[in-house]
Scaffold this motif. Structure first.
Motif, mmCIF file in Angstrom:
data_model
loop_
_atom_site.group_PDB
_atom_site.id
_atom_site.type_symbol
_atom_site.label_atom_id
_atom_site.label_comp_id
_atom_site.label_asym_id
_atom_site.label_seq_id
_atom_site.Cartn_x
_atom_site.Cartn_y
_atom_site.Cartn_z
ATOM 1 N N LEU A 54 0.831 -1.197 0.000
ATOM 2 C CA LEU A 54 0.000 0.000 0.000
ATOM 3 C C LEU A 54 0.875 1.260 0.000
ATOM 4 O O LEU A 54 0.582 2.238 -0.695
ATOM 5 N N ASN A 236 -18.010 -2.386 -3.273
ATOM 6 C CA ASN A 236 -16.937 -3.131 -3.913
ATOM 7 C C ASN A 236 -17.417 -4.076 -5.011
ATOM 8 O O ASN A 236 -16.617 -4.792 -5.594
ATOM 9 N N SER A 277 -5.095 4.643 -5.650
ATOM 10 C CA SER A 277 -4.867 5.232 -4.328
ATOM 11 C C SER A 277 -6.113 5.927 -3.799
ATOM 12 O O SER A 277 -6.401 5.862 -2.607
ATOM 13 N N ASN A 279 -9.154 5.098 -4.239
ATOM 14 C CA ASN A 279 -9.984 4.028 -3.690
ATOM 15 C C ASN A 279 -9.489 3.561 -2.333
ATOM 16 O O ASN A 279 -10.260 3.386 -1.401
ATOM 17 N N VAL A 280 -8.173 3.333 -2.264
ATOM 18 C CA VAL A 280 -7.602 2.753 -1.049
ATOM 19 C C VAL A 280 -7.668 3.751 0.093
ATOM 20 O O VAL A 280 -8.067 3.412 1.214
ATOM 21 N N LEU A 284 -9.448 3.629 3.741
ATOM 22 C CA LEU A 284 -8.592 3.741 4.928
ATOM 23 C C LEU A 284 -9.188 4.742 5.916
ATOM 24 O O LEU A 284 -9.249 4.485 7.120
ATOM 25 N N PRO B 111 -6.750 -4.837 4.565
ATOM 26 C CA PRO B 111 -6.953 -5.140 3.136
ATOM 27 C C PRO B 111 -8.295 -5.797 2.818
ATOM 28 O O PRO B 111 -8.759 -5.722 1.685
ATOM 29 N N LEU B 114 -10.764 -3.523 1.145
ATOM 30 C CA LEU B 114 -10.403 -2.853 -0.104
ATOM 31 C C LEU B 114 -11.138 -3.496 -1.279
ATOM 32 O O LEU B 114 -11.333 -4.706 -1.310
ATOM 33 N N ALA B 118 -9.255 -2.789 -7.124
ATOM 34 C CA ALA B 118 -8.092 -1.995 -6.740
ATOM 35 C C ALA B 118 -6.944 -2.904 -6.319
ATOM 36 O O ALA B 118 -5.793 -2.700 -6.732
ATOM 37 N N VAL B 119 -7.249 -3.934 -5.526
ATOM 38 C CA VAL B 119 -6.203 -4.848 -5.066
ATOM 39 C C VAL B 119 -5.591 -5.601 -6.249
ATOM 40 O O VAL B 119 -4.373 -5.764 -6.330
ATOM 41 N N ARG B 168 -5.113 -10.462 1.021
ATOM 42 C CA ARG B 168 -6.320 -9.671 1.219
ATOM 43 C C ARG B 168 -7.192 -10.237 2.348
ATOM 44 O O ARG B 168 -7.806 -9.493 3.098
#
Lengths: 305, 294
Positions: A54, A236, A277, A279-280, A284, B111, B114, B118-119, B168
């Motif tokens: 990450l 997602n 990023s 998205n992440v 977060l 993770p 996420l 994206a992953v 993940r």
């Protein structure tokens, strides 16, 4: 087992099941450190394995195209420039994608929770014949893969012209989330003493009024937990979003990201890294505020589902 | 009282909307889709009744069998990995780190939330070769190994998919199993220790049997999810190279939306559904047998 003779042992969990040395001597500073050293090394490696990808991603989102091709892959960016983010935001239409995701997720969650909680209440608190059968029908829906309803729904949505709107996503997410919502909420309602509702009835409240003034307030925490679980599964999702929208202007974040990588990914690394990023980092931020509740919620959804 | 708790009008108002949309959007499509498995064609070109022809076609279609094989291979390897790593971490949290495990749990879990797309794109970059070299291949070169073009082979893509999926999801299974381990009473563990059970013996004879229910639900959850894998492989390498890493879900998707073969696509979806049921049933039955013999 020699030292454990007549000493009364208090049931504490502190004695690690790791070896006999614990009892022989009082673990001193150095000895303790070396005994713990493998564990420490393992933990550092574990945390690095989870976080480095990450971190590397985030650093990449600030790099220029020439830094990608000429500098070593783990070097830090020479300066923090936000050009990649600007490029991703404008040419990658991330703003539109984010808006679409919000416009789908919020109403889906609202309808799913309202319908699901009400149904669970009618199935668990109220007393009537056949309620177990209907509950079972809902729960069976948890096992059915999304692919099983894809073709008929696509046919109907396409024929009715709904595929040029976001409605197919809202409708489908609402219904796909119902089984788990009904199942979990029924389990939570089961834990509430029935007397509360009986007392409200004696005071002259109807069941619908009891639902809104007792059922929902008492379930507030459970509803928030469930909302989080369902938020992640909607936000997602790729399968439904990819299938039921025909225009790129309707793409959600996941679909946008996939298209983005197809169109620009092979040539423009920076904007792609910036797009991932976004998205992440968004997740977060949410996670930092709600991590306890997210962990508990997802775990509950999995074990009972 | 009975009248109010069983008030028909209230039941209809509260349950009616949910039951209506659930029937229209879930139950009817499932039956419709099942009906389509006996037909060949699509809405534009018309349908033709073929009986069980689609099922015969499935079992003589090399691509379908390869997709079935990949789905099973993927589900078995990832499920075993998820449960093993998750259980290992959960034991670490409970018995070694104890109350200090909060930070590690938080980091390792992150993770999970996420987006898979994206992953997948991140891991594609991590393992990349060429002018945008990823850290993995750069690391290989430092220790004197050749760079690997991971996505040029099915095995390479499969390897990356496994590493990525375990990265993940291990934190998620760790938290799930951790909650199960916390339910084991301290007194039971302490008396087992007094009887001389330590380390592996304690885990094998006390901890695993007592956490069997939550282990079982984890296996069922894991298997059901990995059998339905879709976005991971799509975003990672688009089921390639040459369809080697195409699972049933992706093959079904292509059959319907690239080749407009609605009947055959529904058949693939139906076979996937049956597979999920069978695997769940199998796990429950084998677990029950274990319980009675052990």
């Amino acid at each position: 087992m020699t030292t454990q003779t007549a000493i009364p042992v208090t049931p504490i969990r502190s004695a690690a099941p790791s070896g006999p040395t614990v009892r022989a001597k009082r673990p001193g500073g150095v000895g303790r450190f070396f005994k713990r050293a493998p564990v420490r090394v393992f933990l550092v490696v574990l945390v690095l394995v989870e976080l480095y990808p990450l971190f590397w991603l985030l650093m990449g989102s600030f790099k220029t195209q020439s830094e990608f091709t000429s500098n070593p892959t783990w070097s830090l960016p020479e300066q923090l420039n936000f050009e990649n983010y600007v490029a991703a935001w404008t040419t990658g239409s991330i703003a539109t994608n984010l808006w679409n995701s919000v416009a789908v997720t919020v109403p889906s969650l609202f309808f799913m929770l309202l319908l699901g909680v009400a149904a669970a209440y009618a199935l668990e608190i109220m007393v009537w014949k056949g309620r177990n059968t209907i509950l079972l029908a809902f729960v069976a829906g948890i096992m059915i893969p999304g692919q099983m309803i894809l073709v008929p729904l696509f046919t109907v949505y396409f024929r009715s012209g709904l595929t040029s709107t976001l409605w197919p996503l809202i409708i489908t997410y609402t219904v796909m989330g119902l089984p788990l919502t009904v199942f979990l909420m029924a389990a939570y309602f089961r834990a509430i003493p029935r007397e509360i509702f009986e007392a409200a009835t004696l005071d002259g409240s109807g069941m619908i009024r009891s639902f809104f003034s007792i059922g929902i307030p008492m379930m507030r925490n459970a509803i928030v937990t469930l909302a989080l679980v369902q938020f992640f599964s909607i936000w997602n999702d790729l399968l439904i979003a990819l299938t039921f929208t025909t225009k790129s202007s309707l793409a959600t974040v996941q679909v946008g990201l996939l298209n983005f990588s197809d169109e620009y990914g092979s040539t423009q690394y920076g904007p792609l890294f910036a797009a991932i990023s976004i998205n992440v980092v968004g997740m977060l931020v949410l996670y930092l505020f709600l991590n306890k509740q997210i962990m508990a919620g997802l775990a509950a959804g999995a074990v009972k589902g | 009282m009975k009248d109010v708790l069983g008030d028909k009008k209230s039941i209809l108002i509260l349950l009616g909307p949910a039951l209506l949309v659930f029937t229209l959007i879930k139950i009817v499509p499932v039956l419709w889709s099942f009906g389509l498995t006996f037909f060949d064609g699509n809405p534009l070109g018309g349908f033709e009744f073929v009986g069980i022809g689609n099922f015969q076609r499935f079992f003589s279609d090399p691509q379908a069998l390869s997709a079935l094989g990949f789905t099973l291979k993927y589900a078995i390897v990832i499920s075993i990995g998820q449960i093993a790593l998750g259980y290992g971490l959960a034991l670490l949290y409970v018995f070694v780190l104890k109350n200090a495990s909060n930070f590690v749990r938080t980091v390792v879990f992150f993770p999970t939330i996420l987006p898979t797309v994206a992953v997948a794109l991140l891991f594609k970059s991590l393992f990349a070769v060429g002018d945008q070299q990823g850290p993995v291949n750069a690391g290989f070169q430092i220790i004197g190994l050749e760079s690997v073009d991971w996505f040029a082979t099915g095995d390479g893509t499969f390897t990356v998919a496994i590493i990525m999926e375990l990265w993940r999801s291990m934190g998620f299974f760790a938290v799930l199993l951790y909650a199960g381990l916390l339910d084991i009473p301290d007194e039971t563990l302490e008396s087992a220790r007094l009887d001389g059970a330590h380390g592996w013996r304690l885990v094998r004879h006390i901890v695993i049997p007592l956490s069997l229910p939550v282990l079982l639900s984890s296996v069922v959850f894991s298997a059901n999810n990995t059998l339905k894998v879709f976005d991971t492989v799509l975003a990672l390498n688009n089921g390639g190279p040459g369809g080697e890493t195409t699972p049933l879900t992706l093959y079904m998707y292509r059959t319907v939306f690239s080749y407009s073969d609605y009947g055959y696509g529904s058949t693939i979806a139906f076979i996937l559904t049956i597979l999920c049921f069978l695997v769940t049933l199998f796990i429950f039955r084998s677990a029950r047998r274990d319980n009675t013999t052990a």
